[in-house]
Design a protein around this motif. Structure first.
Motif, PDB file in Angstrom:
ATOM      1  N   GLY A 213       0.777  -1.227   0.000  1.00  0.00           N
ATOM      2  CA  GLY A 213       0.000   0.000   0.000  1.00  0.00           C
ATOM      3  C   GLY A 213       0.809   1.278   0.000  1.00  0.00           C
ATOM      4  O   GLY A 213       0.243   2.383   0.055  1.00  0.00           O
ATOM      5  N   ASN A 214       2.132   1.181  -0.086  1.00  0.00           N
ATOM      6  CA  ASN A 214       2.963   2.387  -0.070  1.00  0.00           C
ATOM      7  C   ASN A 214       2.633   3.326  -1.226  1.00  0.00           C
ATOM      8  O   ASN A 214       2.519   4.547  -1.049  1.00  0.00           O
ATOM      9  CB  ASN A 214       4.448   2.017  -0.142  1.00  0.00           C
ATOM     10  CG  ASN A 214       4.948   1.313   1.100  1.00  0.00           C
ATOM     11  OD1 ASN A 214       4.352   1.418   2.155  1.00  0.00           O
ATOM     12  ND2 ASN A 214       6.042   0.594   0.961  1.00  0.00           N
ATOM     13  N   GLY A 215       2.519   2.763  -2.431  1.00  0.00           N
ATOM     14  CA  GLY A 215       2.256   3.581  -3.611  1.00  0.00           C
ATOM     15  C   GLY A 215       0.913   4.270  -3.548  1.00  0.00           C
ATOM     16  O   GLY A 215       0.791   5.465  -3.856  1.00  0.00           O
ATOM     17  N   ARG A 216      -0.109   3.525  -3.159  1.00  0.00           N
ATOM     18  CA  ARG A 216      -1.455   4.114  -3.060  1.00  0.00           C
ATOM     19  C   ARG A 216      -1.516   5.182  -1.976  1.00  0.00           C
ATOM     20  O   ARG A 216      -2.196   6.199  -2.115  1.00  0.00           O
ATOM     21  CB  ARG A 216      -2.482   3.005  -2.779  1.00  0.00           C
ATOM     22  CG  ARG A 216      -2.938   2.259  -4.020  1.00  0.00           C
ATOM     23  CD  ARG A 216      -3.768   1.058  -3.668  1.00  0.00           C
ATOM     24  NE  ARG A 216      -2.939  -0.046  -3.203  1.00  0.00           N
ATOM     25  CZ  ARG A 216      -3.415  -1.128  -2.602  1.00  0.00           C
ATOM     26  NH1 ARG A 216      -4.715  -1.212  -2.333  1.00  0.00           N
ATOM     27  NH2 ARG A 216      -2.616  -2.098  -2.239  1.00  0.00           N
ATOM     28  N   TRP A 217      -0.800   4.960  -0.888  1.00  0.00           N
ATOM     29  CA  TRP A 217      -0.746   5.951   0.201  1.00  0.00           C
ATOM     30  C   TRP A 217      -0.171   7.261  -0.324  1.00  0.00           C
ATOM     31  O   TRP A 217      -0.680   8.354  -0.024  1.00  0.00           O
ATOM     32  CB  TRP A 217       0.110   5.386   1.328  1.00  0.00           C
ATOM     33  CG  TRP A 217       0.218   6.236   2.557  1.00  0.00           C
ATOM     34  CD1 TRP A 217      -0.604   6.227   3.641  1.00  0.00           C
ATOM     35  CD2 TRP A 217       1.236   7.213   2.839  1.00  0.00           C
ATOM     36  NE1 TRP A 217      -0.180   7.132   4.586  1.00  0.00           N
ATOM     37  CE2 TRP A 217       0.958   7.760   4.110  1.00  0.00           C
ATOM     38  CE3 TRP A 217       2.338   7.676   2.135  1.00  0.00           C
ATOM     39  CZ2 TRP A 217       1.734   8.743   4.692  1.00  0.00           C
ATOM     40  CZ3 TRP A 217       3.131   8.664   2.710  1.00  0.00           C
ATOM     41  CH2 TRP A 217       2.832   9.187   3.987  1.00  0.00           C
ATOM     42  N   ALA A 218       0.901   7.164  -1.111  1.00  0.00           N
ATOM     43  CA  ALA A 218       1.529   8.371  -1.652  1.00  0.00           C
ATOM     44  C   ALA A 218       0.631   9.043  -2.684  1.00  0.00           C
ATOM     45  O   ALA A 218       0.463  10.276  -2.675  1.00  0.00           O
ATOM     46  CB  ALA A 218       2.873   8.009  -2.287  1.00  0.00           C
ATOM     47  N   GLN A 219       0.046   8.265  -3.578  1.00  0.00           N
ATOM     48  CA  GLN A 219      -0.793   8.836  -4.627  1.00  0.00           C
ATOM     49  C   GLN A 219      -2.018   9.530  -4.064  1.00  0.00           C
ATOM     50  O   GLN A 219      -2.472  10.551  -4.599  1.00  0.00           O
ATOM     51  CB  GLN A 219      -1.192   7.731  -5.612  1.00  0.00           C
ATOM     52  CG  GLN A 219      -0.005   7.244  -6.450  1.00  0.00           C
ATOM     53  CD  GLN A 219      -0.320   6.022  -7.287  1.00  0.00           C
ATOM     54  OE1 GLN A 219      -1.219   5.231  -6.962  1.00  0.00           O
ATOM     55  NE2 GLN A 219       0.411   5.840  -8.368  1.00  0.00           N
TER      56      GLN A 219
END
Length: 244
Positions: A23-29
């Motif tokens: 979920g790192n990418g979605r958290w940033a986006q």
């Protein structure tokens, strides 16, 4: 500790927790930031979770940092992740050693760059006498790849005559796995709302308990880890047995 495989019983808190950090990418986006911003936030979260382990009775923590399939991501993201791994090891090495954390890496190192491999080797050497927490980082790891590599080593021993085919059973292969010195995980946690195991610890997690949670990894806290450990403690682990 796990319950008796023969009879089953209510479990105490998990001794070995494995985490698929997703979920790192979605958290940033969701914050209008590039995906690597989320990976850096996720790396900081690892520090908090490792620090929480002793008070929760967790002796072994295994985290999924980079899979054999993650090479399919963009070249920029992969390069950024490799740089993040180098920075994390360099920055955290002394603190991990001082906190009594023993660090191991699992996965196929062949594809990793030489500088990163050297840092991994140095961190393992620096922490090899620690025993408060065993932190295992799965880097360029895939469960199927691990089993394939283990099987090749086993087959070579058979070909060399040091292992007889009739002596191969389900207790043999684990001695060739990357995790051969570790107990199997009691609890596997997957963050970000995805309900799949993504090729993680396929052999080792045959009887693990699972928790699939909606929390994105950068939002995961020590308090949530404690809650999941408490939930695990209320489960009855049967290991295939039928309890009267």
């Amino acid at each position: 500790m796990p319950s008796d495989p023969e009879t089953g019983s209510q479990a105490a808190g998990p001794r070995h927790v494995a985490i698929i950090m997703d979920g790192n990418g979605r958290w940033a986006q969701a914050r209008g930031r590039p995906r690597l911003f989320g990976h850096h936030a996720g790396a900081r979260r690892v520090r908090e979770v490792v620090a929480a382990c002793p008070d929760l009775g967790i002796k072994y923590l295994t985290i999924f940092a980079f899979s054999t399939e993650n090479w399919k991501r963009t070249q920029a993201e992969v390069a950024g992740l490799m740089n993040l791994f180098r920075r994390y090891i360099t920055k955290e090495a002394r603190a991990l050693a001082e906190r009594g954390v023993r660090v191991r890496f699992i996965g196929d190192r062949v594809r990793l760059d030489k500088k990163l491999i050297a840092l991994m080797d140095q961190l393992e050497k620096l922490t090899e006498t620690n025993d408060l927490i065993n932190l295992t980082i799965a880097l360029n790891y895939g469960g199927r790849d691990e089993v394939a590599r283990a099987t090749r080593r086993l087959a070579q021993d058979v070909a060399d005559g040091t292992l007889l085919p009739q002596d191969v059973d389900e207790e043999t292969l684990p001695r060739y796995l990357d995790t051969r010195v570790l107990p199997d995980p009691d609890l596997v946690i997957r963050t970000s709302g995805e309900a799949r195991i993504s090729n993680f610890l396929l052999w080792q997690s045959a009887y693990s308990e699972y928790e699939f949670i909606d929390t994105l990894w950068p939002d995961f806290t020590a308090e949530e880890l404690a809650r999941l450990c408490a939930s695990y403690g209320g489960r009855e682990r049967r290991f295939g047995a039928v309890i009267a």
